[in-house]
Design a protein around this motif. Structure first.
Motif, mmCIF file in Angstrom:
data_model
loop_
_atom_site.group_PDB
_atom_site.id
_atom_site.type_symbol
_atom_site.label_atom_id
_atom_site.label_comp_id
_atom_site.label_asym_id
_atom_site.label_seq_id
_atom_site.Cartn_x
_atom_site.Cartn_y
_atom_site.Cartn_z
ATOM 1 N N TRP A 198 75.524 35.227 6.670
ATOM 2 C CA TRP A 198 74.430 36.161 6.953
ATOM 3 C C TRP A 198 74.954 37.572 7.192
ATOM 4 C CZ3 TRP A 198 71.145 33.097 11.112
ATOM 5 C CH2 TRP A 198 70.372 32.122 10.455
ATOM 6 N N ARG A 249 65.645 37.391 7.717
ATOM 7 C CA ARG A 249 66.742 37.865 6.882
ATOM 8 C C ARG A 249 66.460 37.691 5.397
ATOM 9 N NH1 ARG A 249 69.189 35.668 11.548
ATOM 10 N NH2 ARG A 249 70.845 37.003 12.433
ATOM 11 N N VAL A 276 67.095 40.748 2.967
ATOM 12 C CA VAL A 276 68.516 41.072 2.787
ATOM 13 C C VAL A 276 69.210 40.010 1.947
ATOM 14 C CG1 VAL A 276 70.723 41.355 3.970
ATOM 15 C CG2 VAL A 276 68.665 42.396 4.918
#
Length: 246
Positions: free
Chosen positions: A190, A235, A238
């Protein structure tokens, strides 16, 4: 310039640790051993090893058992304080093929900012229940990362870039037991850390001692996947941008 050390978390593996250390000595790298509250027999063996190889072994003892993840994270702290940039984690129980260490170090030198992990190649010694459990975990990790790049998250044979790893640990609550290997890899991914894999043979030695607790650790891992799934949701932009950019 990269500075490497070995990192071995150990809990009651007095019968296998000596052979593990002997296989590491030819590489002439410092060895950090984290005693995770082991029994007296293991402590006696560790004391002998530390005395015999005092120029290479740094023995760090935890007063009580923290779990594999807790021991590894304590080892990261020690390694960082000692000035190392990378820690090659290898288990104390003899499962990992130390002959592959040069491959791990070479790939890490080529990609110093990457997490280098073993991609286990198992033989028939692997219990069926563990094989099924790994497949379930890999399914969920592919969802949590929105990627098929992660080939395995449960192998503890890895080279960690310490700057990136310690940063991720400081910014999140990482699992301290058998959920650690999965948790830290997903969170490093991540954070944008490249994750590279090397095929390596892994065995379950006959008569070997496993500290995997079927009920407790499977519950922890299931809860971990729940947390990672919901952690993935914000997330998504992204992760998708990164996926299609590459």
């Amino acid at each position: 310039m990269s500075q490497y050390c070995f990192l071995i978390p150990i809990y009651n593996h007095d019968k296998t640790i000596t052979a593990t250390i002997e296989r590491l000595l030819p590489y002439e790298l410092p060895i950090i051993i984290v005693d995770d509250g082991s029994n007296i027999h293991t402590k006696e063996v560790l004391a002998i090893l530390a005395e015999e190889h005092k120029s290479l072994i740094l023995l760090y003892t935890l007063p009580e058992n923290r779990g594999k993840g807790g021991a590894v994270m304590a080892g990261f702290q020690v390694a960082t304080e000692e000035g190392f940039t990378h820690a090659l984690q290898i288990d104390a129980d003899g499962q990992h093929d130390s002959d592959d260490i040069p491959k791990f170090l070479a790939l890490s030198e080529e990609h110093p900012g990457a997490l280098i992990s073993g991609h286990p190649q198992y033989d028939e010694s692997m219990p069926t229940s563990r094989r099924i459990g790994r497949k379930i975990t890999h399914f969920w990790v592919h969802i949590e990362t929105l990627s098929m790049q992660i080939k395995d998250t449960m192998c503890g044979f890895r080279v960690y870039p310490l700057y990136q790893t310690v940063g991720v640990i400081k910014n999140g609550h990482i699992g301290t037991r058998m959920d650690f290997d999965i948790d830290i890899m997903v969170r490093l991914f991540w954070a944008g850390t490249p994750v590279l894999f090397i095929p390596t043979n892994v065995i379950y030695p006959q008569g070997g001692q496993s500290h995997f607790r079927a009920l407790q650790d499977n519950v922890k891992i299931s809860w971990l996947h729940t947390r990672l799934f919901f952690g993935m949701l914000p997330r998504i932009p992204v992760l998708l941008f990164r996926k299609f950019r590459t």
